[in-house]
Design an enzyme around this catalytic site. Structure first.
Site, short mmCIF file in Angstrom:
data_model
loop_
_atom_site.label_atom_id
_atom_site.label_comp_id
_atom_site.label_asym_id
_atom_site.label_seq_id
_atom_site.Cartn_x
_atom_site.Cartn_y
_atom_site.Cartn_z
N GLU A 89 0.82 -1.21 0.00
CA GLU A 89 0.00 0.00 0.00
C GLU A 89 0.85 1.25 0.00
OE1 GLU A 89 -2.28 -0.76 3.50
OE2 GLU A 89 -3.90 -1.59 2.31
N CYS A 330 -1.17 6.06 10.46
CA CYS A 330 0.08 5.42 10.84
C CYS A 330 -0.16 4.09 11.55
CB CYS A 330 0.84 6.35 11.75
SG CYS A 330 2.47 5.76 12.06
#
Ligand code: SF4
Length: 338
Positions: A89, A330
């Protein structure tokens, strides 16, 4: 056969020399690939037919594939399928200062940070350079934009794939090609000291971020296994050496985990640990995921932590939150990709 997007400008010069052709072919080829974004040799009209034949025999132009795109206000998450079927990704973020891309450097990650969704998938392999270059060019083309900032902070530990990551930086910063500003690139490591030492000599203009996440050795070892190999005091020494040698400010990333590393005592300890370092601390509100039991620190405690650092003279910001609706925040990459 090598993928054409693995090659630095200098390696193309060597290649053309090796086939008894002119060195300036490297400029022509880089211009087509990265300035004009033409990937079909037959459309490269100033390169002779015989040279094209040689390039065709020696290089492969294949691309990884975008298979899914998720969007949430100022963030877009891309899922790519690699040629061998593995998936990675990248996350694109719109800021007031530009557009940044968070690039993955490995398929999975072996570092095992306890709070990280990406690290739950063990490393299958390193990404090759072209697989990083193509994350960038495919997203730029998909959105018809120019990305201004690159952070190598997606899935993977960049210093566990040092050579390919460094080649990627060489390719994207080449004036002859993609030409991204070297000071707009950030490499983030969980603390691999030999990588930091090599990096400060090889790329002293590129920004370095350290995923610190703890103010002392005991807490760090509990949440980051790498700390058992490269202990916090040694990591701090290495960061001081980095700052001294490069004259650059270093960034420390600090994910706020409730009851683990977020007390006022932790803030004071962190301030004292970092007091002599030209640094910047980025406090990151943790994004809870289904699979990991950590909790996000309450906003009021994040602010208290921030205040203590600030009062102790540490440059600190609280990271603006991106993409938690699409699991692009994150530590959330690869949380739900299927
Ligand atoms: S935080 Fe980074 S280094 Fe740690 S497991 Fe996740 S991807 Fe790997």
């Amino acid at each position: 056969m090598k993928n054409i997007f693995n090659e630095t400008y200098e390696s193309f010069e060597d290649y053309f020399k090796s086939i008894n052709d002119k060195k300036y072919r490297a400029t022509q080829l880089y211009d087509f690939l990265y300035k004009k974004r033409i990937y079909n040799l037959d459309l490269m009209n100033n390169i002779s037919k015989s040279t094209k034949e040689k390039i065709k025999n020696d290089y492969d132009f294949s691309f990884i594939k975008i298979i899914k795109k998720q969007e949430d206000k100022d963030v877009k998450k891309y899922l790519f399928e690699l040629l061998d079927g593995n998936r990675i990704e990248s996350v694109l973020m719109y800021h007031n200062y530009g557009i940044s891309l968070c690039v993955s450097s490995q398929v999975g990650c072996n570092m095992g940070c306890a709070f990280c969704e990406s690290g739950r998938l063990k490393k299958a392999r390193n990404l090759e350079t072209y697989e990083m270059v193509e994350q960038l060019i495919l997203i730029e083309e998909d959105l018809n934009i120019r990305i201004t900032h690159i952070v190598i902070m997606g899935i993977g530990e960049p210093f566990d794939n040092y050579d390919n990551v460094m080649n990627f930086i060489k390719i994207i910063t080449s004036r002859k090609g993609i030409d991204k500003g070297i000071r707009h690139i950030t490499v983030s490591t969980c603390g691999i000291i030999p990588g930091i030492e090599k990096f400060m000599h090889d790329f002293n203009q590129v920004n370095l971020a350290i995923s610190l996440h703890a103010p002392n050795n005991v807490i760090r070892s509990k949440i980051m296994p790498i700390n058992k190999v490269y202990k916090l005091p040694d990591l701090i020494k290495a960061t001081k050496k980095y700052v001294e040698n490069t004259n650059r400010r270093i960034t420390f990333e600090y994910i706020m985990l409730e009851g683990i590393n977020d007390s006022n005592e932790c803030a004071k300890e962190l301030a004292s640990l970092l007091k002599d370092i030209n640094c910047y601390v980025n406090l990151i509100p943790y994004n809870e995921t289904e699979n990991i039991e950590f909790k996000r620190t309450k906003k009021v405690q994040i602010l208290a932590f921030y205040d203590i650092l600030k009062k102790n003279g540490i440059n600190v910001t609280i990271r603006r939150e991106f993409g938690s609706n699409v699991d692009a925040a994150c530590g959330q990459l690869r949380a739900k990709t299927h």
